[in-house]
Design a protein around this motif. Sequence first.
Motif, PDB file in Angstrom:
ATOM      1  N   LEU A 186       0.309  -1.230  -0.235  1.00  0.00           N
ATOM      2  CA  LEU A 186      -0.306   0.153   0.298  1.00  0.00           C
ATOM      3  C   LEU A 186       0.711   1.728   0.184  1.00  0.00           C
ATOM      4  O   LEU A 186       0.172   2.130  -0.824  1.00  0.00           O
ATOM      5  CB  LEU A 186      -0.862  -0.008   1.208  1.00  0.00           C
ATOM      6  N   HIS A 187       1.686   1.319   0.789  1.00  0.00           N
ATOM      7  CA  HIS A 187       2.811   2.503   0.897  1.00  0.00           C
ATOM      8  C   HIS A 187       3.267   2.375  -0.451  1.00  0.00           C
ATOM      9  O   HIS A 187       2.997   3.614  -0.943  1.00  0.00           O
ATOM     10  CB  HIS A 187       3.710   2.295   1.745  1.00  0.00           C
ATOM     11  N   GLY A 242       2.117   7.835   0.896  1.00  0.00           N
ATOM     12  CA  GLY A 242       1.478   8.604   1.348  1.00  0.00           C
ATOM     13  C   GLY A 242       3.095   7.912   2.748  1.00  0.00           C
ATOM     14  O   GLY A 242       3.768   7.534   2.824  1.00  0.00           O
ATOM     15  N   GLY A 243       2.602   8.369   3.738  1.00  0.00           N
ATOM     16  CA  GLY A 243       3.644   8.128   4.703  1.00  0.00           C
ATOM     17  C   GLY A 243       2.994   6.885   5.915  1.00  0.00           C
ATOM     18  O   GLY A 243       2.556   5.793   5.884  1.00  0.00           O
ATOM     19  N   MET A 244       3.380   7.131   6.760  1.00  0.00           N
ATOM     20  CA  MET A 244       3.652   6.776   8.090  1.00  0.00           C
ATOM     21  C   MET A 244       1.983   6.995   8.784  1.00  0.00           C
ATOM     22  O   MET A 244       1.212   5.456   8.973  1.00  0.00           O
ATOM     23  CB  MET A 244       4.834   5.957   9.187  1.00  0.00           C
ATOM     24  N   ALA A 245       1.912   7.702   8.939  1.00  0.00           N
ATOM     25  CA  ALA A 245      -0.170   8.284   9.183  1.00  0.00           C
ATOM     26  C   ALA A 245      -0.703   7.435   8.626  1.00  0.00           C
ATOM     27  O   ALA A 245      -1.606   7.248   8.873  1.00  0.00           O
ATOM     28  CB  ALA A 245       0.006   9.374   9.252  1.00  0.00           C
ATOM     29  N   GLY A 246      -0.854   7.714   6.906  1.00  0.00           N
ATOM     30  CA  GLY A 246      -1.768   6.968   6.033  1.00  0.00           C
ATOM     31  C   GLY A 246      -1.536   5.464   6.458  1.00  0.00           C
ATOM     32  O   GLY A 246      -2.909   5.055   6.881  1.00  0.00           O
ATOM     33  N   LEU A 247      -1.235   4.870   6.736  1.00  0.00           N
ATOM     34  CA  LEU A 247      -0.196   3.771   7.151  1.00  0.00           C
ATOM     35  C   LEU A 247      -0.936   3.298   8.187  1.00  0.00           C
ATOM     36  O   LEU A 247      -1.634   2.343   8.836  1.00  0.00           O
ATOM     37  CB  LEU A 247       0.396   2.861   7.439  1.00  0.00           C
ATOM     38  N   GLN A 248      -0.885   4.017   9.162  1.00  0.00           N
ATOM     39  CA  GLN A 248      -1.689   3.561  10.439  1.00  0.00           C
ATOM     40  C   GLN A 248      -2.821   3.548  10.270  1.00  0.00           C
ATOM     41  O   GLN A 248      -4.036   3.751  11.277  1.00  0.00           O
ATOM     42  CB  GLN A 248      -0.853   4.703  11.610  1.00  0.00           C
ATOM     43  N   TRP A 249      -3.496   4.631   9.664  1.00  0.00           N
ATOM     44  CA  TRP A 249      -4.833   5.011   9.662  1.00  0.00           C
ATOM     45  C   TRP A 249      -5.764   3.443   8.752  1.00  0.00           C
ATOM     46  O   TRP A 249      -6.710   3.342   9.302  1.00  0.00           O
ATOM     47  CB  TRP A 249      -5.172   6.150   8.364  1.00  0.00           C
TER      48      TRP A 249
END
Length: 103
Positions: free
Chosen positions: A48-49, A54-61
């Motif tokens: 997905l990354h 997107g960054g780490m915040a997007g992956l956390q979401w």
Amino acid sequence: MTAVAHEVPSRGPAAAPAGSVRALLAALLGFTVITVDVSAVNIALPYLHRDLGGGMAGLQWVVDAYTLMFAALMLSAGAVTDRVGPVRAYALGVVLFTVASVA
């Protein structure tokens, strides 16, 4: 005065009732399904990354959204179980998971 202990002869390990074995197998299947599901989300994160950016915040979401939906569906599953019974609800859940995984 000494107490004499009477030993009961051992007849070997007691056999588990068939219902207990089925319940254990159902619980193991459910745990395996949840483990596979959570692992799939975590395995997909690097892809997905890479593909969507997107960054780490997007992956956390992504993980948070998955967890939130999982919890919401778990509450709904309780209501379905009350209406159709635990065996039918469990079978329906396994079938839906299998169909969604194949899709």
